[in-house]
Design a protein around this motif. Structure first.
Motif, PDB file in Angstrom:
ATOM      1  N   GLN A 156       0.823  -1.205   0.000  1.00  0.00           N
ATOM      2  CA  GLN A 156       0.000   0.000   0.000  1.00  0.00           C
ATOM      3  C   GLN A 156       0.859   1.257   0.000  1.00  0.00           C
ATOM      4  O   GLN A 156       0.485   2.269  -0.613  1.00  0.00           O
ATOM      5  CB  GLN A 156      -0.950  -0.013   1.193  1.00  0.00           C
ATOM      6  N   PHE A 157       2.001   1.205   0.661  1.00  0.00           N
ATOM      7  CA  PHE A 157       2.892   2.365   0.603  1.00  0.00           C
ATOM      8  C   PHE A 157       3.450   2.550  -0.809  1.00  0.00           C
ATOM      9  O   PHE A 157       3.653   3.691  -1.255  1.00  0.00           O
ATOM     10  CB  PHE A 157       4.021   2.232   1.633  1.00  0.00           C
ATOM     11  N   GLU A 158       3.671   1.464  -1.519  1.00  0.00           N
ATOM     12  CA  GLU A 158       4.092   1.596  -2.916  1.00  0.00           C
ATOM     13  C   GLU A 158       2.973   2.152  -3.778  1.00  0.00           C
ATOM     14  O   GLU A 158       3.211   2.923  -4.706  1.00  0.00           O
ATOM     15  CB  GLU A 158       4.577   0.243  -3.455  1.00  0.00           C
ATOM     16  N   LEU A 193      -0.003   9.577  -4.881  1.00  0.00           N
ATOM     17  CA  LEU A 193       0.620  10.901  -4.792  1.00  0.00           C
ATOM     18  C   LEU A 193       0.776  11.565  -6.158  1.00  0.00           C
ATOM     19  O   LEU A 193       0.435  12.750  -6.305  1.00  0.00           O
ATOM     20  CB  LEU A 193       1.967  10.807  -4.073  1.00  0.00           C
ATOM     21  N   PRO A 194       1.271  10.853  -7.184  1.00  0.00           N
ATOM     22  CA  PRO A 194       1.357  11.510  -8.499  1.00  0.00           C
ATOM     23  C   PRO A 194       0.006  11.993  -9.025  1.00  0.00           C
ATOM     24  O   PRO A 194      -0.083  13.084  -9.600  1.00  0.00           O
ATOM     25  CB  PRO A 194       1.948  10.413  -9.400  1.00  0.00           C
ATOM     26  N   LEU A 251       4.543   7.864   6.414  1.00  0.00           N
ATOM     27  CA  LEU A 251       4.107   8.745   5.334  1.00  0.00           C
ATOM     28  C   LEU A 251       5.034   9.946   5.199  1.00  0.00           C
ATOM     29  O   LEU A 251       5.359  10.384   4.084  1.00  0.00           O
ATOM     30  CB  LEU A 251       2.675   9.217   5.586  1.00  0.00           C
ATOM     31  N   ALA A 252       5.469  10.488   6.331  1.00  0.00           N
ATOM     32  CA  ALA A 252       6.395  11.618   6.298  1.00  0.00           C
ATOM     33  C   ALA A 252       7.721  11.217   5.651  1.00  0.00           C
ATOM     34  O   ALA A 252       8.282  11.961   4.835  1.00  0.00           O
ATOM     35  CB  ALA A 252       6.629  12.149   7.713  1.00  0.00           C
ATOM     36  N   GLU A 285       9.229  12.673   2.188  1.00  0.00           N
ATOM     37  CA  GLU A 285      10.579  13.243   2.169  1.00  0.00           C
ATOM     38  C   GLU A 285      11.438  12.568   1.103  1.00  0.00           C
ATOM     39  O   GLU A 285      12.175  13.248   0.362  1.00  0.00           O
ATOM     40  CB  GLU A 285      11.222  13.081   3.547  1.00  0.00           C
ATOM     41  N   GLU A 286      11.320  11.252   0.995  1.00  0.00           N
ATOM     42  CA  GLU A 286      12.074  10.522  -0.023  1.00  0.00           C
ATOM     43  C   GLU A 286      11.705  10.971  -1.435  1.00  0.00           C
ATOM     44  O   GLU A 286      12.543  10.969  -2.339  1.00  0.00           O
ATOM     45  CB  GLU A 286      11.821   9.018   0.121  1.00  0.00           C
ATOM     46  N   GLU A 287      10.439  11.357  -1.613  1.00  0.00           N
ATOM     47  CA  GLU A 287       9.967  11.798  -2.922  1.00  0.00           C
ATOM     48  C   GLU A 287      10.142  13.300  -3.132  1.00  0.00           C
ATOM     49  O   GLU A 287       9.753  13.837  -4.169  1.00  0.00           O
ATOM     50  CB  GLU A 287       8.483  11.439  -3.079  1.00  0.00           C
ATOM     51  N   GLY A 288      10.719  13.989  -2.164  1.00  0.00           N
ATOM     52  CA  GLY A 288      10.931  15.427  -2.279  1.00  0.00           C
ATOM     53  C   GLY A 288       9.661  16.248  -2.173  1.00  0.00           C
ATOM     54  O   GLY A 288       9.594  17.373  -2.679  1.00  0.00           O
TER      55      GLY A 288
END
Length: 254
Positions: A80-82, A89-90, A118-119, A123-126
């Protein structure tokens, strides 16, 4: 005098008094948990427990902690996080007006692993500076623990070495999330059983993504129906409500 454990009827009364509702499959477990609280507190009769609930905040919190399921860890449900990373998000970013932050809500956040995951993901995705993350739980004890951002090894069992090194400070077997990420999550007390939603005055509305995972599975059908409708009403147009694979399918309650 020998005291027997509380009846299912008492368990239902206690649950109702603190604003909870349980599926039939959990009521025996809940009754046993209430019995343990009564023994630990030296409460010999169910009516005495009921009389003290609400007015005795520490006892009420003890009951809530005993009968709710707080098992969680970072990046629980990695698929689910993937999905959030690659699809949700996109899509949300494509339709959000420029400069308008994405709003994410973690409902039933327990000790904070889910909203902090989630944070980290954002952050990983900028994206973190353009995202507002709220989190809520019925347990004030769990929320107090969440705000510290301090965890043991077991909570990070799905977290690889890179994010551990980048986002946590390790000391004597404990891991403390860095201040920047802790500051990106706002925690609040919420009782899904009693609190009205949406609640714009509390900023509990117009969310782009709501996670309510591994919560509804423990509730009876009437509560699931009501809560599902409330959560859907808390979404912005085109928003997402994400539950866990073990939760009841919400199309049944549409």
């Amino acid at each position: 005098m020998t005291r027997h454990g509380p009846s299912l009827e008492l368990a239902e009364q206690v649950a109702g008094r603190v604003g909870l509702s349980f599926s039939a499959s959990r009521k025996e477990t809940v009754a046993s948990a209430i019995d343990r609280v009564m023994v630990r507190r030296g409460i010999g009769e169910g009516r005495l427990l009921l009389d003290r609930l609400g007015s005795d905040e520490d006892l009420t919190e003890d009951v809530i902690s005993a009968v709710t399921v707080a098992e969680t860890h970072f990046f629980r449900g990695p698929e689910q996080f993937e999905l959030i990373r690659q699809t949700i998000l996109p899509e949300l970013l494509r339709r959000r007006p420029e400069g308008s932050p994405l709003r994410i809500w973690s409902v039933g956040c327990a000790t904070g692993e889910e909203p902090y995951s989630l944070a980290i993901l954002c952050e990983e995705e900028g994206l973190l500076d353009g995202v507002r993350i709220d989190a809520a739980d019925i347990s004030r004890r769990a929320l107090a623990a969440a705000k510290t951002g301090d965890y043991g090894e077991w909570a990070l069992r799905n977290t690889g070495p890179r994010p551990r090194q980048r986002y946590f400070t390790s000391c004597e077997g404990r891991f403390r999330l860095n201040e920047r990420l802790r500051g990106q999550v706002d925690f609040a007390h919420l009782n899904l059983g009693t609190d009205a939603l949406p609640a714009p005055e509390k900023r509990l509305s117009e969310f782009d993504l709501i996670l309510c995972r591994n919560v509804l599975v423990y509730l009876e059908a009437s509560a699931v129906r009501r809560i599902a409708r409330q959560l859907l009403d808390c979404l912005s147009d085109g928003g997402w409500l994400l539950t866990a694979p073990t939760d009841p399918p919400l199309w049944k309650y549409a």
